[in-house]
Motif scaffolding. Structure first.
Motif, mmCIF file in Angstrom:
data_model
loop_
_atom_site.group_PDB
_atom_site.id
_atom_site.type_symbol
_atom_site.label_atom_id
_atom_site.label_comp_id
_atom_site.label_asym_id
_atom_site.label_seq_id
_atom_site.Cartn_x
_atom_site.Cartn_y
_atom_site.Cartn_z
ATOM 1 N N LEU A 57 0.850 -1.254 -0.099
ATOM 2 C CA LEU A 57 -0.121 0.100 0.161
ATOM 3 C C LEU A 57 0.976 1.329 -0.033
ATOM 4 C CD1 LEU A 57 -2.586 -1.025 2.393
ATOM 5 C CD2 LEU A 57 -2.929 -0.468 0.148
ATOM 6 N N ILE A 58 1.969 1.114 0.821
ATOM 7 C CA ILE A 58 2.702 2.403 0.836
ATOM 8 C C ILE A 58 3.528 2.515 -0.614
ATOM 9 C CG2 ILE A 58 4.830 3.168 1.933
ATOM 10 C CD1 ILE A 58 3.819 1.952 4.447
ATOM 11 N N LEU A 115 3.566 5.602 -3.071
ATOM 12 C CA LEU A 115 4.635 6.699 -3.466
ATOM 13 C C LEU A 115 5.003 6.570 -4.777
ATOM 14 C CD1 LEU A 115 7.283 5.081 -0.989
ATOM 15 C CD2 LEU A 115 6.622 7.319 -0.976
ATOM 16 N N LEU A 116 4.111 5.432 -5.645
ATOM 17 C CA LEU A 116 4.448 5.342 -7.237
ATOM 18 C C LEU A 116 3.260 6.288 -7.690
ATOM 19 C CD1 LEU A 116 5.105 1.512 -7.215
ATOM 20 C CD2 LEU A 116 6.566 3.325 -8.196
ATOM 21 N N GLN A 168 12.973 0.960 -13.971
ATOM 22 C CA GLN A 168 12.735 0.335 -12.672
ATOM 23 C C GLN A 168 11.682 0.662 -12.001
ATOM 24 O OE1 GLN A 168 15.302 -2.302 -13.715
ATOM 25 N NE2 GLN A 168 15.253 -2.444 -11.310
ATOM 26 N N ILE A 169 11.067 1.975 -12.115
ATOM 27 C CA ILE A 169 10.002 2.452 -11.437
ATOM 28 C C ILE A 169 8.941 1.665 -11.870
ATOM 29 C CG2 ILE A 169 8.388 4.247 -11.065
ATOM 30 C CD1 ILE A 169 10.604 6.133 -10.571
ATOM 31 N N ARG A 170 8.614 1.552 -13.170
ATOM 32 C CA ARG A 170 7.426 0.732 -13.710
ATOM 33 C C ARG A 170 7.558 -0.540 -13.514
ATOM 34 N NH1 ARG A 170 6.309 3.482 -19.523
ATOM 35 N NH2 ARG A 170 6.797 5.527 -18.997
ATOM 36 N N THR A 219 4.411 -4.973 -8.024
ATOM 37 C CA THR A 219 3.625 -4.750 -6.589
ATOM 38 C C THR A 219 2.017 -4.794 -6.996
ATOM 39 O OG1 THR A 219 5.354 -3.312 -5.910
ATOM 40 C CG2 THR A 219 3.073 -2.740 -5.001
ATOM 41 N N PHE A 220 1.675 -4.405 -8.183
ATOM 42 C CA PHE A 220 0.133 -4.359 -8.541
ATOM 43 C C PHE A 220 -0.202 -5.477 -9.326
ATOM 44 C CE2 PHE A 220 -3.651 -2.670 -10.193
ATOM 45 C CZ PHE A 220 -4.190 -2.002 -9.438
#
Length: 689
Positions: free
Chosen positions: A96-97, A101-102, A158-160, A166-167
């Motif tokens: 969730l965190i 942030l994303l 890397q963010i994607r 995560t999702f």
């Protein structure tokens, strides 16, 4: 009134389970006693009465369930009533965190995280530390500034990747719903954007003949929404020229261009060339693509063929239709190539179940996956490995299964051919009067279907529909047996009314009954949890199918044919095999070559069960002078293990133990240098645990 944490979790479990579930299964799911479940059910019923809803219903021999009306109304009441909440685990709070942030463009401080996760300051700080450790694995960093709060920095690629990993929870899960709600809070137009992406992907599916499940379409739509979100903020992917050139030549690039064009029109965006290539990567990495749309990867077919050949060799089985095994495995491996190459993680929810219930197949798959790792230049992770193991396991169970056709049943499975074949085989073993057909989406359900089994959430089909896991536990099998047969008016469960009344009568002779109705209900609850017991076929250990009477020592033999005959002689004498089986083993080696050499100095001759196996057995011949199975030195063997298998599965545990023993070169030396049968048996016993 309010519900405590456990009662809340139990209510959520009942809402998500659409068919009756036994008290025992509820207890195992929540890891509490049966008494605790009954106590929490009383609390839930009190809460439901207060909300003017029907109580939890109970069906004898089946379990308990929430009515359709209550199931539809409870989620809204939960959102309105702050006294009942789902309590997230530490791992779920971390996700969730991460999503906050994303996706958030505003300042994020500790209080926002505490409100979101519903935990104390210290617990939330511990969660943030865990988030930082996770980000570090992706070469990303979470920083804090007084003016900006918490924020994430690092490579856009890397963010994607972190977002995708995560999702990836089931669309109907509580965590998934909360992640979507959190993102929607920061972006009021998000849901409209996702709906537009969903329509776009659905249209592309038909246009480019992509075989996407409804779950895959939904997941891809949310991913596209995140990509749009990042592009709007000015963050774009950067790929090197060689990568872009290779992706431009892919058949999927055309689909990526269409996606980019439609997104540009719908959201008034300029999609850079790098982003089109990134969309291409995603299309290439999707599971369940049709063969027509798959990219041709030079050399991959050869690698897959080697895997199938080695799997047959190590498992000592032969696939009747090995070309179909190869072709279907290739359809899975091609997109896996792009997932591994570009670091796109595909979460396999069945990995743990595969390792536990199909451990032997999983270990055999590990022995052959080195072909892929050498070709890919990277390690194949356990999630991908489990999918490949499911493919092999599914085909092993499929061959030879011919269900009796009486009623038509459809299996809606989104996890590929291997998974669906495992599920189909399990259901066929439970319901001999059903004729099963596997489909990947609800649109392909036949008009004459009479019952539906599905691993994913689907709209109401006006047919009996059972939601199942791809790998069924014993409890799930018991529940399905009872409930499906009752639904089809083929119930074989004997009524327990007479037994219940007898128990009640006996109690009345020796005690005073103050509440006969309540006592009757509790007796029925106890009896209903003891109806059917399903167990997997027993798989004997290595020393159970090979003992001293089947082990021989000899100085030398004249030919490999003589070695096979001598090694098999004890099994023939005990009528475990016929002479035809020995002839079949020799014929196979003559026709196929020395495929029986599975390790240095070790041969495992075998043939098909129908060639003359009466009972599962194994024999061992240890030669002082090795015998050659061909002119090549590497095809000499001193240890001849004869395997007589009765089917494709029963021998796998023993074979796995034998494989573990032979994987250590010191053990092979010990066997070769053994002077007595007892010495050989001692090492075999050591690995038979």
């Amino acid at each position: 009134m309010s519900l405590d944490q456990r009662s809340s979790q139990l209510l959520h479990l009942l809402i998500e389970t659409k068919s009756p579930i036994s008290i025992r299964e509820l207890g195992e799911s929540l890891r509490v006693s049966r008494r605790t479940i009954y106590y929490n059910l009383e609390k839930i019923n009190d809460w439901l009465k207060e909300q003017k809803l029907e109580e939890v219903q109970s069906v004898k021999s089946l379990g308990v369930f929430v009515t359709e009306d209550s199931r539809a109304r409870i989620p809204n009441l939960i959102r309105l009533n702050s006294t009942i909440d789902y309590y997230f685990t530490a791992a779920e709070r971390e996700k969730l965190i991460l999503i906050a942030l994303l996706t958030n463009t505003d300042s994020l401080y500790l209080q926002e995280f505490m409100d979101m996760t519903k935990v104390s300051r210290n617990s939330c700080l511990a969660d943030i530390k865990a988030v930082k450790r996770t980000c570090k694995r992706y070469q990303l960093e979470v920083l804090f500034q007084r003016s900006k709060g918490y924020f994430m920095t690092g490579s856009e690629y890397q963010i994607r990747k972190l977002f995708i990993d995560t999702f990836n929870y089931p669309a109907s899960s509580e965590l998934s719903n909360e992640m979507k709600a959190s993102w929607s809070h920061f972006d009021p137009h998000l849901l409209d954007m996702v709906k537009q992406c969903d329509r776009l992907v659905s249209r592309l599916q038909k246009e480019f003949e992509l075989q996407l499940t409804s779950e895959a379409i939904s997941e891809l739509s949310w991913h596209l929404a995140f990509f749009i979100h990042r592009v709007r903020l000015g963050f774009v992917i950067s790929l090197n020229p060689d990568e872009r050139e290779a992706l431009n030549a892919s058949p999927a690039y055309k689909g990526a261009l269409v996606i980019a064009d439609q997104l540009s029109k719908q959201f008034n965006l300029t999609i850079p060339e790098h982003e089109v290539c990134y969309f291409t990567i995603f299309l290439l990495s999707l599971r369940n693509q049709s063969e027509k749309q798959l990219d041709k990867i030079g050399g991959l077919h050869t690698v897959v063929r080697k895997m199938v050949i080695d799997f047959q060799r190590y498992s000592c089985i032969e696939f009747d239709n090995y070309q179909a095994v190869e072709q279907n495995l290739l359809i899975h491996i091609r997109p896996a190539y792009y997932r591994l190459k570009y670091g796109i993680q595909l979460k396999n929810p069945l990995t743990t179940s595969v390792k536990e219930k199909y451990g032997e197949v999983f270990q055999l798959t590990k022995k052959v996956v080195h072909h892929l790792e050498s070709f890919f230049g990277t390690i194949v992770n356990e999630d991908e490995l489990a999918y490949i193991a499911m493919h092999f396991g599914g085909w092993m169970r499929k061959e030879g299964n011919t269900p009796v056709s009486r009623k038509t049943a459809v299996i809606v499975c989104s996890s590929g051919v291997g998974t669906s074949q495992i599920l189909k085989s399990q259901l066929e073993s439970l319901f001999s009067t059903l004729d099963f057909e596997v489909v990947t989406s609800i649109e392909k359900i036949r008009s004459d279907a009479e019952i539906v089994f599905t691993t994913v959430s689907i709209p109401d089909q006006h047919l009996p529909t059972f939601h199942v896991n791809a790998i069924l536990s014993d409890l799930e099998k018991e529940r399905l047996l009872t409930y499906v047969n009752r639904t089809l008016n083929q119930s074989f469960v004997t009524s327990q009314n007479e037994q219940t009344n007898q128990i009640l009568k006996s109690i009345g002779k020796h005690a005073t009954v103050h509440n006969q109705k309540q006592l009757l209900t509790e007796i029925e609850n106890i009896l209903s949890d003891n109806h059917l017991h399903i167990r997997e076929p027993y798989k004997p250990m290595l020393n159970e199918i090979i003992d001293g009477s089947s082990i021989q020592l000899a100085n030398k033999v004249d030919s490999w044919q003589s070695a096979v005959e001598l090694a098999a002689a004890p099994l023939l004498e005990k009528d475990l095999i016929t002479k035809d089986y020995i002839d079949a083993m020799i014929t196979n080696i003559n026709e196929l070559g020395p495929y029986v050499i599975i390790a240095p100095h070790v041969a495992i001759p075998h043939a098909r069960p129908e060639d003359g196996v009466n009972k599962l057995a194994m024999g061992l011949l240890k030669l002082h002078q090795p015998i050659a199975f061909s002119k090549e030195v590497r095809h000499q063997a001193s240890l001849i293990f004869i395997l007589a298998a009765t089917d494709n599965e029963t021998h796998l545990k023993a074979l796995s133990q034998l494989s573990s023993m032979l994987s250590d070169e010191e053990n092979i030396d010990t066997l070769i240098n053994a002077r007595t049968i007892e010495d050989l048996q001692s090492l075999i016993d050591k690995y038979s645990e």
